[in-house]
Write a protein that holds these residues in place. Structure first.
Motif, mmCIF file in Angstrom:
data_model
loop_
_atom_site.group_PDB
_atom_site.id
_atom_site.type_symbol
_atom_site.label_atom_id
_atom_site.label_comp_id
_atom_site.label_asym_id
_atom_site.label_seq_id
_atom_site.Cartn_x
_atom_site.Cartn_y
_atom_site.Cartn_z
ATOM 1 N N LEU A 1 0.753 -1.193 -0.131
ATOM 2 C CA LEU A 1 -0.168 0.049 0.156
ATOM 3 C C LEU A 1 0.781 1.442 0.062
ATOM 4 O O LEU A 1 0.670 2.146 -0.677
ATOM 5 C CB LEU A 1 -0.865 -0.149 1.215
ATOM 6 N N GLN A 2 1.932 1.353 0.959
ATOM 7 C CA GLN A 2 2.803 2.515 0.847
ATOM 8 C C GLN A 2 3.462 2.602 -0.439
ATOM 9 O O GLN A 2 3.666 3.891 -1.139
ATOM 10 C CB GLN A 2 3.856 2.367 2.062
ATOM 11 N N ALA A 3 3.976 1.575 -0.994
ATOM 12 C CA ALA A 3 4.883 1.558 -2.595
ATOM 13 C C ALA A 3 3.645 2.002 -3.343
ATOM 14 O O ALA A 3 3.943 2.724 -4.241
ATOM 15 C CB ALA A 3 5.109 0.426 -2.603
ATOM 16 N N ALA A 4 2.587 1.531 -3.250
ATOM 17 C CA ALA A 4 1.495 1.901 -4.473
ATOM 18 C C ALA A 4 1.344 3.388 -4.249
ATOM 19 O O ALA A 4 1.007 4.238 -5.178
ATOM 20 C CB ALA A 4 0.283 1.102 -4.147
ATOM 21 N N ALA A 5 1.129 4.050 -3.061
ATOM 22 C CA ALA A 5 1.081 5.531 -2.982
ATOM 23 C C ALA A 5 2.048 6.187 -3.509
ATOM 24 O O ALA A 5 1.945 7.309 -3.954
ATOM 25 C CB ALA A 5 0.504 5.707 -1.296
ATOM 26 N N ALA A 6 3.377 5.450 -3.279
ATOM 27 C CA ALA A 6 4.350 6.403 -3.774
ATOM 28 C C ALA A 6 4.423 6.179 -5.276
ATOM 29 O O ALA A 6 4.865 7.423 -5.986
ATOM 30 C CB ALA A 6 5.685 5.780 -3.263
ATOM 31 N N ALA A 7 3.788 5.256 -5.769
ATOM 32 C CA ALA A 7 3.791 5.186 -7.280
ATOM 33 C C ALA A 7 2.890 6.166 -7.654
ATOM 34 O O ALA A 7 3.221 6.995 -8.843
ATOM 35 C CB ALA A 7 3.237 3.836 -7.974
ATOM 36 N N LEU A 8 1.752 6.412 -7.159
ATOM 37 C CA LEU A 8 0.493 7.385 -7.785
ATOM 38 C C LEU A 8 1.129 8.718 -7.652
ATOM 39 O O LEU A 8 0.888 9.609 -8.303
ATOM 40 C CB LEU A 8 -0.292 7.184 -6.743
ATOM 41 N N GLU A 9 1.980 9.010 -6.553
ATOM 42 C CA GLU A 9 2.413 10.392 -6.312
ATOM 43 C C GLU A 9 3.438 10.774 -7.637
ATOM 44 O O GLU A 9 3.556 11.801 -8.064
ATOM 45 C CB GLU A 9 3.294 10.656 -5.098
ATOM 46 N N ARG A 10 4.326 9.834 -8.165
ATOM 47 C CA ARG A 10 4.968 9.797 -9.141
ATOM 48 C C ARG A 10 4.143 9.777 -10.706
ATOM 49 O O ARG A 10 4.867 9.712 -11.700
ATOM 50 C CB ARG A 10 6.104 8.938 -9.461
ATOM 51 N N GLY A 11 3.002 9.529 -10.658
ATOM 52 C CA GLY A 11 2.077 9.588 -11.865
ATOM 53 C C GLY A 11 2.035 8.062 -12.331
ATOM 54 O O GLY A 11 1.941 8.059 -13.462
ATOM 55 N N LEU A 12 2.485 6.957 -11.553
ATOM 56 C CA LEU A 12 2.662 5.829 -12.021
ATOM 57 C C LEU A 12 1.521 4.925 -11.444
ATOM 58 O O LEU A 12 1.073 5.065 -10.302
ATOM 59 C CB LEU A 12 4.082 5.407 -11.912
ATOM 60 N N GLY A 13 1.163 3.896 -12.307
ATOM 61 C CA GLY A 13 -0.018 2.865 -11.920
ATOM 62 C C GLY A 13 0.776 1.927 -11.161
ATOM 63 O O GLY A 13 1.979 1.451 -11.041
ATOM 64 N N THR A 14 -0.227 0.874 -10.593
ATOM 65 C CA THR A 14 0.175 -0.284 -9.684
ATOM 66 C C THR A 14 -0.667 -1.415 -10.353
ATOM 67 O O THR A 14 -1.786 -1.265 -10.208
ATOM 68 C CB THR A 14 0.145 0.030 -8.219
ATOM 69 N N ILE A 15 -0.029 -2.590 -10.371
ATOM 70 C CA ILE A 15 -0.760 -3.847 -10.592
ATOM 71 C C ILE A 15 -0.385 -4.672 -9.401
ATOM 72 O O ILE A 15 0.605 -5.082 -8.936
ATOM 73 C CB ILE A 15 -0.368 -4.376 -11.887
#
Length: 643
Positions: free
Chosen positions: A163-177
């Motif tokens: 969850l924390q890593a996904a939040a970091a990805a979203l902050e960078r405009g990136l998606g998560t699978i």
């Protein structure tokens, strides 16, 4: 200037689907376009895999009829790599990334709203190992990707790292699978991600309707959903700009597809992460030997807030009761008296796994599959391979004896025995017979979470990843069901299953684990009882190295089936001759009939699976006309999960 495209028509015939065709493209249409094209006397869907300046000499390129939609170029590269690595065809691989889109009939709410449990709020603080793991993942995300094993005891906080890593990805405009091994795990995982990221979470798995799948894929493709949770097919989500791929319970064999192309979603996740410049994060409390050996480990250590529960192994050779031993009944009685929850694992469906005649020894078998029929509560005998069903006989058809015995126990019999012995407990059964509908599955898990004096019983899906408060008891009813399988992974699977189920107990209060076995001294059970993951993996890797098994060599098998016994064997003999020198070849060997067809397999141990699988695919494509005539079918299986 007129431009042309190399198009792979999405047709199933191996001889045709391995070929590429050139068509004239409208301006602005490029690689990744899903198009409708004239194909022979009809039309076909196809995918543009390359833009070229001119058609091959002597070829008159017809124009495409229309563009249906467009896919990210990385998905096209992924599909073409998959076809080569797994010995399939480009068309069959491209079908995975470009499924048929159904016409819209009505608006409907996203399935994640109906198929998820409620999630929890973020913790006030992370543990030091969690902080270190998140920091390492985010650094890799910023540096262009990487591959990591997130290892820690059950309850050590792996999901919070996702969850924390996904939040970091979203902050960078990136998606998560986020991949989970089974649909049964989707409701809880979707709920946790929705609690943090709301409507930007999409869900993809085989339990969705065609309309739901189309809507979710459209939300992903448009960028409305930047987090995707799902089973193995979710790795092909049409997301642009992927920054993180989480593979939860990475040890689970369900990540392997059992139809052509027989891809492994874990391997495909690694390739997609490499193509996207993303981080692939593989999480498990009981990692595969392959991951333990190859990946950098992010170690979360022990369970947060407490120790793992003690494990008691019950020797069934000294117990009169089966499937419920005296120690297990005593613990269930305490639950009935004092309250609490229990999870019971029995990795077989039905009333009994087999019915046989005591007089002559006949076991009732499927007429099409050469496997024992399973007795179900409604009095039917069913084949769990092909679905054949027949009424259970009152006498043996061979000797006419009425002395028929039920061998072993299945989940339905366990449910019946529990109802008779501890009627005070509510029973919720979770197996392939009851969990086919995603909304009913979510309702059953919600009921278990909210109830008291309740037992969740079922097959291996109850041992995977569930996090419920108040589970005071976890029990493996028969730990021997997997140990006797003729498979080099049998001990690994047994160790993982027992250790995983043990982790469901005592997360927020004292818990107990009971493991029933006729082989209480078996190495996997002894080490699982001690929660000794590193010792098991160290020993297993030494054994694998000596025998030339993964991760030290890859296994590739070619499976052929046909109407006669000799056909598959003869084809594989020819195939073996064409593969000499590509690896250590074993067989061909006959297998049990399945769905009325005779089968045989050729197994290879190799350090170059891609080359060997590609060569096998070429030989099979060349043999396609003769195979059609003989009604033979073949699949190439790279890194099979069972033999």
């Amino acid at each position: 200037m007129t431009q042309f495209g190399t198009v792979v028509p999405l047709v199933t015939a191996r001889a045709l689907s391995a070929r590429e065709f050139t068509y004239e493209l409208p301006e602005g249409v490029g690689k990744g376009a899903v198009v409708s094209v004239p194909f022979g006397r009809s039309r076909a869907r196809g995918v543009v895999v390359e833009v070229v300046d001119a058609p091959p000499e002597g070829v008159k390129a017809l124009p495409i009829e229309k563009v249906v939609h467009e896919l990210p170029e990385t998905l096209i590269d992924l599909a073409l790599w998959l076809a080569e690595y797994y010995g399939s065809t480009p068309a069959r691989a491209l079908e995975l990334v470009a499924p048929v889109r159904r016409a819209r009939r009505k608006e409907q709410t996203p399935p994640g709203e109906r198929q998820s449990l409620e999630g929890e709020a973020a913790p006030e603080r992370l543990s030091d190992p969690q902080v270190a793991a998140v920091t390492r993942v985010v650094e890799a995300m910023d540096a262009g990707g990487g591959h990591y094993l997130l290892y820690g005891a059950t309850g050590s906080g792996k999901t919070e790292v996702y969850l924390q890593a996904a939040a970091a990805a979203l902050e960078r405009g990136l998606g998560t699978i986020v991949l989970v091994p089974e649909i049964a795990l989707a409701p809880q995982t979707v709920g946790r991600f929705r609690a943090r990221f709301g409507g930007s979470v999409a869900i993809l798995h085989s339990g969705l309707t065609d309309a739901e799948r189309r809507d979710e894929r459209e939300r992903i493709a448009s960028g409305a959903a930047r987090v995707v949770v799902g089973a193995r097919s979710a790795i092909f989500a049409p997301m642009r700009g992927v920054g993180l791929i989480c593979v939860d319970e990475e040890h689970d064999a369900s990540y392997k597809q059992e139809s052509d192309p027989r891809y492994d979603a874990r391997t495909v996740a690694a390739k997609r992460a490499a193509l996207e410049g993303a981080v692939a994060l593989y999480g498990s409390a009981t990692p595969r030997p392959e991951s333990w050996e190859r990946l950098e480990r992010l170690d979360l250590g022990e369970r947060l807030g407490g120790r793992l529960p003690p494990v008691r192994i019950v020797d069934l050779r000294r117990e009169a009761g089966y499937p419920l031993s005296a120690p297990l009944l005593a613990e269930l009685g305490k639950l009935a008296e004092n309250g609490g929850k229990a999870i019971l694992l029995l990795n077989r469906r039905g009333i009994a796994p087999a019915l046989h005649c005591r007089a002559c020894g006949t076991t009732f078998r499927c007429p099409d599959c050469d496997v024992a029929l399973v007795l179900h509560r409604d009095g039917s005998l069913r084949c769990h391979h092909c679905g054949h069903s027949e009424a259970a006989p009152e006498e043996c058809p061979v000797c006419r004896s009425v002395d028929l015995a039920r061998i072993g126990a299945g989940t339905q019999r366990l449910e019946r025995e529990l109802a008779a012995k501890v009627p005070e407990l509510e029973l919720i059964r979770l197996d392939a017979d009851t969990a086919s509908d995603p909304e009913q599955l979510a309702a059953a898990l919600r009921r278990f979470r909210e109830a008291d004096r309740v037992v969740l019983l079922g097959t291996q899906m109850v041992a995977k990843g569930h996090h419920f408060a108040g589970v005071a008891l976890a029990a493996v009813v028969d730990a021997d069901t997997g140990l006797g399988l003729p498979d080099f992974r049998a001990e690994e699977r047994t160790f993982q299953l027992v250790t995983q189920l043990a982790g469901r107990s005592g997360r927020d209060a004292p818990g107990k684990v009971i493991v029933q076995s006729f082989q209480p001294d078996a190495r996997p059970l002894e080490l699982a009882a001690r929660h000794d993951v590193s010792r098991f993996l160290t020993d297993e890797l030494a054994r694998r190295k000596e025998l030339g098994y993964p991760p030290f060599r890859h296994i590739v098998r070619v499976l052929v089936s046909g109407p006669s016994e000799g056909g598959p064997q003869a084809l594989l003999e020819e195939l073996r001759a064409g593969l000499e020198g590509a690896g250590e070849l074993l067989g061909p060997a006959p297998l049990l009939r399945l769905r009325g067809r005779h089968r045989a397999q050729l197994v290879a141990k190799t350090s170059e699976p891609r080359r060997l699988a590609g060569r096998a695919a070429q030989l099979l494509a060349a043999a396609a006309p003769a195979m059609r005539k003989a009604k033979l079918s073949a699949v190439v299986d790279v890194d099979p999960q069972s033999l």
